[in-house]
Design a protein around this motif. Structure first.
Motif, PDB file in Angstrom:
ATOM      1  N   SER A   1      41.141  45.528  33.445  1.00  0.00           N
ATOM      2  CA  SER A   1      41.393  44.207  33.810  1.00  0.00           C
ATOM      3  C   SER A   1      41.898  44.165  35.410  1.00  0.00           C
ATOM      4  N   VAL A   2      42.123  45.229  35.943  1.00  0.00           N
ATOM      5  CA  VAL A   2      42.452  45.317  37.189  1.00  0.00           C
ATOM      6  C   VAL A   2      41.244  44.607  37.955  1.00  0.00           C
ATOM      7  N   PRO A   3      41.245  43.733  38.945  1.00  0.00           N
ATOM      8  CA  PRO A   3      40.168  43.197  39.693  1.00  0.00           C
ATOM      9  C   PRO A   3      39.303  44.247  40.476  1.00  0.00           C
ATOM     10  N   ASN A   4      40.123  45.147  41.128  1.00  0.00           N
ATOM     11  CA  ASN A   4      39.449  46.338  41.802  1.00  0.00           C
ATOM     12  C   ASN A   4      38.427  47.137  40.886  1.00  0.00           C
ATOM     13  N   VAL A   5      39.047  47.467  39.611  1.00  0.00           N
ATOM     14  CA  VAL A   5      38.169  48.161  38.627  1.00  0.00           C
ATOM     15  C   VAL A   5      36.952  47.172  38.156  1.00  0.00           C
ATOM     16  N   LEU A   6      37.149  45.915  37.728  1.00  0.00           N
ATOM     17  CA  LEU A   6      35.918  45.005  37.500  1.00  0.00           C
ATOM     18  C   LEU A   6      34.719  44.847  38.416  1.00  0.00           C
ATOM     19  N   GLU A   7      35.496  45.046  39.711  1.00  0.00           N
ATOM     20  CA  GLU A   7      34.175  44.965  40.879  1.00  0.00           C
ATOM     21  C   GLU A   7      33.150  46.109  40.899  1.00  0.00           C
ATOM     22  N   LEU A   8      33.497  47.281  40.077  1.00  0.00           N
ATOM     23  CA  LEU A   8      32.621  48.338  39.853  1.00  0.00           C
ATOM     24  C   LEU A   8      31.369  47.983  39.166  1.00  0.00           C
ATOM     25  N   GLU A   9      31.536  46.752  38.335  1.00  0.00           N
ATOM     26  CA  GLU A   9      30.227  46.310  37.938  1.00  0.00           C
ATOM     27  C   GLU A   9      29.090  46.238  38.537  1.00  0.00           C
ATOM     28  N   GLY A  10      28.066  46.690  38.390  1.00  0.00           N
ATOM     29  CA  GLY A  10      26.767  46.612  39.041  1.00  0.00           C
ATOM     30  C   GLY A  10      26.666  47.274  40.559  1.00  0.00           C
ATOM     31  N   THR A  11      27.547  47.951  40.758  1.00  0.00           N
ATOM     32  CA  THR A  11      27.523  49.095  41.807  1.00  0.00           C
ATOM     33  C   THR A  11      27.197  50.381  41.381  1.00  0.00           C
ATOM     34  N   GLU A  12      27.083  51.516  42.194  1.00  0.00           N
ATOM     35  CA  GLU A  12      26.487  52.747  41.780  1.00  0.00           C
ATOM     36  C   GLU A  12      27.674  53.496  41.206  1.00  0.00           C
ATOM     37  N   ASN A  13      28.936  52.848  41.148  1.00  0.00           N
ATOM     38  CA  ASN A  13      29.812  53.596  40.428  1.00  0.00           C
ATOM     39  C   ASN A  13      30.311  52.876  39.014  1.00  0.00           C
ATOM     40  N   ALA A  14      29.306  51.904  38.618  1.00  0.00           N
ATOM     41  CA  ALA A  14      29.552  51.151  37.642  1.00  0.00           C
ATOM     42  C   ALA A  14      29.587  52.138  36.332  1.00  0.00           C
ATOM     43  N   ALA A  15      29.150  53.101  36.305  1.00  0.00           N
ATOM     44  CA  ALA A  15      29.092  54.330  35.036  1.00  0.00           C
ATOM     45  C   ALA A  15      30.634  54.493  34.867  1.00  0.00           C
ATOM     46  N   PHE A  16      31.526  54.497  35.906  1.00  0.00           N
ATOM     47  CA  PHE A  16      33.074  54.979  35.584  1.00  0.00           C
ATOM     48  C   PHE A  16      33.645  53.589  34.851  1.00  0.00           C
ATOM     49  N   LEU A  17      33.244  52.448  35.025  1.00  0.00           N
ATOM     50  CA  LEU A  17      33.691  51.116  34.272  1.00  0.00           C
ATOM     51  C   LEU A  17      33.172  51.080  32.989  1.00  0.00           C
ATOM     52  N   ASP A  18      31.853  51.736  32.619  1.00  0.00           N
ATOM     53  CA  ASP A  18      31.260  51.735  31.200  1.00  0.00           C
ATOM     54  C   ASP A  18      32.046  52.916  30.593  1.00  0.00           C
ATOM     55  N   LEU A  19      32.346  53.796  31.397  1.00  0.00           N
ATOM     56  CA  LEU A  19      33.128  55.041  30.741  1.00  0.00           C
ATOM     57  C   LEU A  19      34.606  54.826  30.153  1.00  0.00           C
ATOM     58  N   LEU A  20      35.137  53.981  31.043  1.00  0.00           N
ATOM     59  CA  LEU A  20      36.480  53.490  30.994  1.00  0.00           C
ATOM     60  C   LEU A  20      36.624  52.594  29.568  1.00  0.00           C
ATOM     61  N   ARG A  21      35.526  51.759  29.432  1.00  0.00           N
ATOM     62  CA  ARG A  21      35.283  50.711  28.285  1.00  0.00           C
ATOM     63  C   ARG A  21      35.150  51.351  26.977  1.00  0.00           C
TER      64      ARG A  21
END
Length: 259
Positions: A47-67
């Motif tokens: 839920s940290v805004p900086n982490v949510l900003e990974l959505e749709g970027t080249e680093n989005a896979a790390f957000l998916d991994l965290l989920r």
């Protein structure tokens, strides 16, 4: 220090770190968090805004991994592994531990065959070592290994992060539980009042019986006195007087002339 307090401290640390990082630097933080041996909750980090900003970027896979670590299991990861960053051994261990917690949410008796398949272990010995050393010893579950029935009986399991949409269901479950508890409390109070009333009735009944017994005693005593007086009158009419001398075992009776 219990597991909940440890969780709170680790979560606070990673949330603060995530708030100060951007982009690929967050990828390293995700790996660190999902590898941490004492961290089993990730929703606050997500839920940290900086982490949510990974959505749709080249680093989005790390957000998916965290989920995935927040809500998924080992078998689910394997099914989409090609779209997620590869896991280091500590992450594999962590995701398998989380898988046990997910299985324990819906069933308190976990068959060995199911666990072996879900955790991708080779045999019962490896499974039991994992449950003992990496789950019970860590403190995320407590239970009994039943080798005869080939199952793990769960007595306690730490909770995982709520899945999207799961909060409403949990609120409803808690509401139903509260309603049932209220009804049970009302039933208990009614039974207490009934018991109090029965106790009061019993006291009144007992008092009534005691009063009746006293009345009967008085009546019997009155009759006995009346009969005794009646006998005295009879003896008086016939001029008979009974004398009892002291220190005599038998009464001596003599007749006195009247007048």
């Amino acid at each position: 220090m219990d597991i909940e307090q440890k969780q709170a401290e680790h979560i606070d640390y990673f949330v603060k770190q995530a708030s100060n990082l951007k982009g690929s630097s967050l990828g390293n933080l995700v790996v660190e968090a999902t590898s941490h041996p004492s961290l089993f909750a990730f929703s606050e980090i997500i839920s940290v805004p900086n982490v949510l900003e990974l959505e749709g970027t080249e680093n989005a896979a790390f957000l998916d991994l965290l989920r995935m670590f927040a809500h998924g299991t080992w078998s689910e990861y394997k099914s989409v592994a090609s779209r997620l960053p590869p896991l280091v051994p500590d992450q594999v261990l962590k995701l398998k531990q989380l898988t046990v917690l997910t299985l324990a949410e819906t069933n308190k008796v976990l068959p060995y065959d199911v666990l072996i398949q879900e955790l991708d272990v080779k045999n019962v010995r490896e499974l039991e070592d994992f449950l003992i050393n990496d789950c019970m010893y860590v403190g995320i579950v407590r239970g009994k290994l039943d080798q005869l029935r080939r199952c793990f009986e769960v007595q306690f399991a730490a909770g995982r992060d709520l899945r999207p949409g799961q909060l409403g269901s949990m609120i409803q479950t808690i509401s139903d539980w509260l309603s049932t508890s209220d009804n049970l409390l009302v039933s208990i109070q009614e039974k207490i009042r009934w018991a109090d009333n029965m106790s009061e009735m019993d006291k009144k009944h007992r008092k009534g019986v005691e009063e009746r017994v006293e009345e009967v005693k008085k009546t019997l005593s009155f009759k006995a006195d009346a009969e005794f007086r009646g006998h005295e009158e009879i003896f008086s009419e016939h001029g008979v007087v009974m004398d009892y001398e002291e220190d005599r075992s038998r009464p001596k009776r003599r007749r006195h002339p009247l007048g």
